[in-house]
Scaffold this active site. Structure first.
Site, PDB file in Angstrom:
ATOM      1  N   GLN A  13      21.523  70.008  50.102  1.00 15.20           N
ATOM      2  CA  GLN A  13      21.397  68.897  50.879  1.00 15.20           C
ATOM      3  C   GLN A  13      21.212  69.215  52.251  1.00 15.20           C
ATOM      4  O   GLN A  13      20.328  68.743  53.033  1.00 15.20           O
ATOM      5  CB  GLN A  13      22.331  67.814  50.740  1.00 15.20           C
ATOM      6  N   SER A  69      13.765  66.259  54.179  1.00 11.51           N
ATOM      7  CA  SER A  69      14.280  64.937  54.355  1.00 11.51           C
ATOM      8  C   SER A  69      14.606  64.853  55.762  1.00 11.51           C
ATOM      9  O   SER A  69      14.503  63.944  56.456  1.00 11.51           O
ATOM     10  CB  SER A  69      15.742  65.027  53.652  1.00 11.51           C
ATOM     11  N   TYR A  83      11.305  62.613  42.493  1.00  9.51           N
ATOM     12  CA  TYR A  83      10.073  62.367  43.125  1.00  9.51           C
ATOM     13  C   TYR A  83       9.194  61.330  42.399  1.00  9.51           C
ATOM     14  O   TYR A  83       9.263  61.109  41.163  1.00  9.51           O
ATOM     15  CB  TYR A  83       9.253  63.839  43.109  1.00  9.51           C
TER      16      TYR A  83
END
Ligand code: NAD
Length: 378
Positions: free
Chosen positions: A127, A133, A230
Site C-alpha cells: 500500500q 493511489s 478493479y
C-alpha cells in the site's frame, strides 16, 4: 550503492522522483545519491536543498546516471537519459507499458532491469508503494479545484441579504481513488454531490462521503469487480442501460468529474455529445481519463473545449498540477519499495526476483522483456 535521479525530460512533467526527505533516508541506508541539476525546480525543490540532504548535484543526466546501480524517474526515461547506463542497473519509474512495446524493447536493449511502479500489486504490504493511489488521490482533489476555477458560480449555497446562491451540483463518474477524493473535495466546498461506478463496493464508499449513488444495480453490476479490486469492462447492454439512467441525471448537473479507467484498456466512453448538449451553459466537465482515450466524447487532451457554453477540461498530467505534493508522495512510494531491495547488512542492492512485488513490476531484465503481460509473442 549509487542512486541517480536524472531530470524528467517530458515537457509536461513537473514532478520529481526524489525529495530532500527521501534523499536523506536513502543516504541513511548507505547509498550515495546524484541528482541532476534543476531536477526538482518545478516541484519547488532547489539543488541546494538536495545537497543539504546529502546528495551530489550532477551537471547532466549522463553524469548522474554514470555508474548508477539504481535510476529513479517519474516517467519512463528516454534513451538519451539512459545513455551510458550500466547494464543490469535497476530503473524504477512509471513506465506506461501498455501499448508501448517498442519503448519497452528499447529499454530491454540497454540491459537494465526496468521496474514499472504502476504494476505494483494492491496488497496490504505494498500500500505504501502504491503510486496509482497516491497520484490519483491528488488528481481527484485537483480536478475539483480546476472545475471550481472554470465555473462562473459558487460551489456552496450562500444565503445573503442580496439573495441566495444555490449550491453547485457535482456528479463524479468513477468512484475509485480519484473519484472518492473528488467527492470529498466537492463536499468540503459545499456542493451537492452524486457519483456512479460499476463496482458494487463503490456504493457504500460514496454514501460514506455524503454522496448519492446513481447506477443500474443488476446482476452484471454485482459481478463487476475483479479480484484485484478493479472494474471489468461492461457489456454493451449494461452500458446502454447505465447511459440512459445517467443521461437524465447529467442534464441537471453543473459540474461533472470523470475518472473511469479499466487497466490496460482504453477508458470507457461515459459522456456523449448529446449528454453535453443537455447541460446548462456555464457547466463544467473535467475529464481525468483524457490521456487514456477520455470518458467524454468532446474532450481533447491538453485543451479546454467550449461546446454550447459547456467547458470540457482535458488537462494532462493532473497530479503534476499539484507537483510539490505529488512529488512528495511519489518519492515516498519509491523509497518504500527501494528499502525492500537493499540488504541492510551489506548496504548493497539485493533484488529478490522471486518476491511477488518484483515479479509483478519487473518489465525487462538481461536484455529481454520478461513480464508475462508484455513479452513479445513467441
Ligand atoms: P481506476 O483508476 O482503475 O478506475 C477508476 C474508477 O472507475 C474505478 O472505481 C472503476 O470501477 C471505475 N469505472 C470503470 N469503468 C467504469 C464505468 N463504465 N462506469 C463507471 N465507473 C467505471 O481505479 P482505482 O481508483 O485505482 O481503484 C479501483 C479499486 O481499487 C477501488 O476499490 C480502490 O479502493 C481499490 N484500491 C485498493 C487498494 C489496496 O487495497 N491496496 C489500493 C488502491 C485502490
Amino acid at each position: 550503492m549509487r542512486i541517480a535521479v536524472p531530470a524528467e525530460t517530458d515537457t509536461q512533467e513537473s514532478r520529481v522522483a526524489a525529495t530532500p526527505e527521501t534523499v536523506k533516508k536513502l543516504v541513511g541506508l548507505g547509498a550515495t545519491v546524484a541528482v541532476q541539476a534543476g531536477a526538482g525546480l518545478a516541484s519547488g525543490v532547489l539543488d541546494a536543498d538536495y545537497e543539504a540532504a546529502g546528495a551530489a548535484v550532477a551537471k547532466s543526466a549522463e553524469e548522474a546516471v554514470k555508474d548508477a546501480d539504481v535510476v529513479l524517474g517519474v516517467r519512463r526515461p528516454d534513451p538519451a537519459t539512459l545513455k551510458g547506463v550500466k547494464p543490469g542497473a535497476l530503473v524504477v519509474a512509471m513506465m506506461d507499458p501498455y501499448g508501448n512495446e517498442a519503448a519497452l524493447q528499447g529499454l530491454a536493449s540497454t540491459g537494465v532491469t526496468a521496474v514499472a511502479m504502476e504494476l505494483m500489486p494492491r496488497i496490504t504490504r505494498a500500500q505504501v508503494m502504491d503510486v496509482l493511489s497516491s497520484q490519483a488521490n491528488l488528481a481527484g482533489y485537483r480536478a475539483v479545484i480546476d472545475a471550481s476555477s472554470e465555473y462562473g458560480r459558487a460551489f456552496p449555497m450562500m444565503m445573503t441579504a442580496a439573495g441566495t446562491v444555490p449550491a453547485a451540483r457535482v456528479f463524479v463518474m468513477g468512484a475509485g481513488v480519484a473519484g472518492l477524493q473528488a467527492i470529498a473535495t466537492a463536499r468540503r466546498l459545499g456542493a451537492v454531490v452524486s457519483a456512479t461506478d460499476v463496482r458494487p463496493a463503490a456504493k457504500e464508499q460514496v454514501a460514506s462521503l455524503g454522496g448519492k449513488f446513481v447506477a443500474v444495480e443488476d446482476e452484471e453490476f454485482r459481478q463487476a469487480e475483479t479480484t484485484a479490486g478493479y472494474a471489468k469492462a461492461m457489456s454493451a447492454e449494461y452500458q446502454a442501460k447505465q447511459a440512459a439512467l445517467v443521461a437524465s441525471h447529467i442534464a441537471k448537473q453543473d459540474i461533472i468529474i470523470t475518472t473511469a479507467l479499466i487497466p490496460g484498456r482504453p477508458a470507457p466512453r461515459l459522456v456523449t455529445r448529446e449528454m453535453v448538449e443537455s447541460m446548462k451553459p456555464g457547466s463544467v466537465i473535467v475529464d481525468l481519463a483524457v490521456e487514456r482515450g477520455g470518458n467524454v466524447e468532446l474532450a481533447k487532451p491538453g485543451e479546454t473545449v467550449v461546446h454550447n457554453g459547456v467547458k470540457i477540461v482535458g488537462n494532462l498530467n493532473v497530479p503534476g498540477r499539484i507537483a510539490a505534493s505529488a512529488s512528495s508522495l511519489y518519492a515516498k512510494n519509491l523509497y518504500a519499495f527501494l528499502e525492500t531491495l537493499i540488504d541492510k547488512g551489506t548496504k548493497a542492492l539485493a533484488v529478490n526476483h522471486d518476491d511477488e512485488l518484483v515479479k509483478a513490476t519487473c518489465l525487462t531484465r538481461d536484455g529481454a522483456i520478461v513480464h508475462p503481460n508484455f513479452k513479445p509473442a513467441a
